[in-house]
Design a protein around this motif. Structure first.
Motif, PDB file in Angstrom:
ATOM      1  N   ARG A  41      33.684  27.819  44.148  1.00  0.00           N
ATOM      2  CA  ARG A  41      34.299  28.576  43.056  1.00  0.00           C
ATOM      3  C   ARG A  41      33.566  29.885  42.812  1.00  0.00           C
ATOM      4  NH1 ARG A  41      34.907  24.566  38.124  1.00  0.00           N
ATOM      5  NH2 ARG A  41      35.764  26.444  37.154  1.00  0.00           N
ATOM      6  N   LEU A  42      32.246  29.834  42.841  1.00  0.00           N
ATOM      7  CA  LEU A  42      31.468  31.054  42.631  1.00  0.00           C
ATOM      8  C   LEU A  42      31.669  32.038  43.781  1.00  0.00           C
ATOM      9  CD1 LEU A  42      28.170  29.566  41.191  1.00  0.00           C
ATOM     10  CD2 LEU A  42      29.907  30.883  39.963  1.00  0.00           C
ATOM     11  N   ALA A  45      35.012  33.654  43.356  1.00  0.00           N
ATOM     12  CA  ALA A  45      34.961  34.649  42.279  1.00  0.00           C
ATOM     13  C   ALA A  45      34.308  35.941  42.769  1.00  0.00           C
ATOM     14  CB  ALA A  45      34.210  34.090  41.078  1.00  0.00           C
ATOM     15  N   LEU A  46      33.256  35.809  43.543  1.00  0.00           N
ATOM     16  CA  LEU A  46      32.571  36.991  44.075  1.00  0.00           C
ATOM     17  C   LEU A  46      33.476  37.756  45.034  1.00  0.00           C
ATOM     18  CD1 LEU A  46      29.914  38.581  44.233  1.00  0.00           C
ATOM     19  CD2 LEU A  46      29.263  37.104  46.122  1.00  0.00           C
ATOM     20  N   SER A  56      37.781  37.073  38.038  1.00  0.00           N
ATOM     21  CA  SER A  56      36.567  36.627  38.725  1.00  0.00           C
ATOM     22  C   SER A  56      35.493  36.213  37.721  1.00  0.00           C
ATOM     23  CB  SER A  56      36.023  37.730  39.629  1.00  0.00           C
ATOM     24  OG  SER A  56      36.933  38.006  40.655  1.00  0.00           O
ATOM     25  N   LEU A  57      35.341  37.016  36.679  1.00  0.00           N
ATOM     26  CA  LEU A  57      34.355  36.686  35.646  1.00  0.00           C
ATOM     27  C   LEU A  57      34.743  35.399  34.915  1.00  0.00           C
ATOM     28  CD1 LEU A  57      33.543  40.214  34.188  1.00  0.00           C
ATOM     29  CD2 LEU A  57      32.088  38.768  35.624  1.00  0.00           C
ATOM     30  N   GLU A  59      36.483  32.926  36.152  1.00  0.00           N
ATOM     31  CA  GLU A  59      36.243  31.814  37.086  1.00  0.00           C
ATOM     32  C   GLU A  59      34.755  31.478  37.147  1.00  0.00           C
ATOM     33  OE1 GLU A  59      36.825  28.728  39.721  1.00  0.00           O
ATOM     34  OE2 GLU A  59      38.269  29.782  38.475  1.00  0.00           O
ATOM     35  N   SER A  60      33.916  32.497  37.151  1.00  0.00           N
ATOM     36  CA  SER A  60      32.467  32.271  37.161  1.00  0.00           C
ATOM     37  C   SER A  60      32.020  31.579  35.874  1.00  0.00           C
ATOM     38  CB  SER A  60      31.714  33.599  37.305  1.00  0.00           C
ATOM     39  OG  SER A  60      31.986  34.173  38.555  1.00  0.00           O
ATOM     40  N   GLU A  61      32.570  32.012  34.752  1.00  0.00           N
ATOM     41  CA  GLU A  61      32.225  31.387  33.481  1.00  0.00           C
ATOM     42  C   GLU A  61      32.680  29.926  33.453  1.00  0.00           C
ATOM     43  OE1 GLU A  61      32.473  32.482  28.802  1.00  0.00           O
ATOM     44  OE2 GLU A  61      34.311  32.786  29.963  1.00  0.00           O
TER      45      GLU A  61
END
Length: 125
Positions: A41-42, A45-46, A56-57, A59-61
């Motif tokens: 997932r990270l 997102a990147l 993306s932010l 998804e990272s959160e």
């Protein structure tokens, strides 16, 4: 066969790798498949950040939130198991079962050591 001092010094209850030898570090707090899902997932997102930065932010959160929730669940279970292991280890109960106070103290010492290990591990994050 030669004497392996490093292997001999590892606790008997430490996890073993595929070859049957004990691993050198503490066991992972997350199952391998869960770690891989979060990493995926990270990574996604990147990779999508240039096209969709806000998504993306988010998804990272969300990945962080899931990792925190899983960590809290794992730690709560470890705490529950530790407490269940020493709770009720009162002096009178041990004597009634034919166990002396030395066994009780040894078991309590192991629990204390495990609490310390978990706490130190958290503080090193």
């Amino acid at each position: 066969m030669m004497y392996d001092q490093t292997r001999a010094q590892q606790p008997a209850d430490q996890p073993r790798n595929v070859s049957g030898r004990r691993t050198s570090g503490p066991e992972a707090l997350f199952p391998a498949d869960e770690r891989e899902k979060i990493r995926h997932r990270l990574g996604r997102a990147l990779n999508t950040f240039p096209d969709t930065p806000l998504e993306s932010l988010e998804e990272s959160e969300n990945a962080l939130d899931d990792a925190i929730a899983q960590l809290m669940a794992v730690l709560a279970e470890q705490r529950r198991l530790l407490r269940a292991g020493w709770e009720g280890q009162g002096h009178h109960q041990d004597e009634a079962q034919g166990q002396g106070p030395d066994i009780q103290v040894a078991e309590l010492h192991l629990a204390l050591r495990r609490y310390r290990e978990i706490t130190q591990r958290l503080m090193s994050l």
